[in-house]
Design a protein around this motif. Sequence first.
Motif: not given
Ligand SMILES: Cc1cc2nc3c(=O)[nH]c(=O)nc-3n(C[C@H](O)[C@H](O)[C@H](O)COP(=O)(O)OP(=O)(O)OC[C@H]3O[C@@H](n4cnc5c(N)ncnc54)[C@H](O)[C@@H]3O)c2cc1C
Length: 285
Positions: A112-114, A161-165, A203-205, A230-232, A252-254
């Motif tokens: 993971d990236m911190e 690479v896993r891409l997240c925001k 990796a995004t929702h 990927q999602m949480l 899914l990240y569990i």
């Molecule tokens: C598999 C996985 C691994 C990750 N690993 C890392 C990592 O190593 N380092 C790191 O810095 N970050 C990590 N993240 C977190 C990531 O950086 C974001 O903070 C997080 O995923 C929210 O961003 P988003 O892309 O979902 O978009 P956002 O713009 O934050 O959210 C878009 C929509 O998604 C839904 N949503 C998002 N978050 C939530 C929530 N907490 N509860 C309920 N609904 C929500 C909502 O509907 C929201 O409107 C990871 C995320 C995932 C999915």
Amino acid sequence: METSSVAHKLSERFVAGDSLQTAVEASRRVNADGTRVTLDYLGENVHSLDEALVSRDMYLRSLEQISSNNLDANVSLKLTQFGMDLSEDACRQNVRELVCAAAKCGNFVRIDMESSEYTDRTLRLVTDLHAETQSCGAVIQAYLFRSEKDIAMLCERGIRVRLCKGAYLEPAAVAFQKKNDVDASFVRLTRKLLSDGTYPAIATHDERMIEATLEFVKTNRIAHDRFEFQMLYGIRRDLQKRLVADGYRLRLYIPFGEAWYPYFMRRLAERPANVVFLARNLFRE
Ligand SMILES: Cc1cc2nc3c(=O)[nH]c(=O)nc-3n(C[C@H](O)[C@H](O)[C@H](O)COP(=O)(O)OP(=O)(O)OC[C@H]3O[C@@H](n4cnc5c(N)ncnc54)[C@H](O)[C@@H]3O)c2cc1C
């Protein structure tokens, strides 16, 4: 917070449970729907190297349990949980042991990236261990200005690479501050990874990010087995179901373990509506 029963009720939406056994059971349920898993033993910024060894041992046990239960799962870890703040050498040794164990059983470790103070050290370690084992991968955060360059380097070396925001509070000197800019960067980097990367994970929702990914995949006829979403655990289950039903790969990240508080607070901070949602559920029971 971590030992309070009320707080436990709040966290259970996002965390599988305290023990490895609960994580194995959650993985089995998730795998039954055709969804893959990455297990995360919660804990970060440990205060002693003994604590780091406890984390490493739990991850080694997780790999064993994944094999013996035939789970479709890998593991994700944080370097500060393996002692990065205390000794870079000791941390490297701990992570190397785990990545070599994963290589031996044909599995994979995602680092993971911190926060941005760790980015250089993390990418150095991932590239070294990848060269040795081909069994670990990196995470890139779209909010950092440097990410385009980092992705080019990782693609060149064939590192997954896993891409997240990005989930940490970063200063304007290193990261985009506006959501629109982060989203635009996410779309740009997704396209680069889908074109030049090795089995990237998106990796995004965010439905808009997912739509942009699907549009690019369709236009460029990218096969469904060349990448995964990927999602949480516990977040946007409707979207998770839809992607799997449409034939896309999803992991899914569990998270599991007792040290769930920092993880849980990041999930709340991402979406303040979660606080209301969780409080309502708590008072209903
Ligand atoms: C598999 C996985 C691994 C990750 N690993 C890392 C990592 O190593 N380092 C790191 O810095 N970050 C990590 N993240 C977190 C990531 O950086 C974001 O903070 C997080 O995923 C929210 O961003 P988003 O892309 O979902 O978009 P956002 O713009 O934050 O959210 C878009 C929509 O998604 C839904 N949503 C998002 N978050 C939530 C929530 N907490 N509860 C309920 N609904 C929500 C909502 O509907 C929201 O409107 C990871 C995320 C995932 C999915």
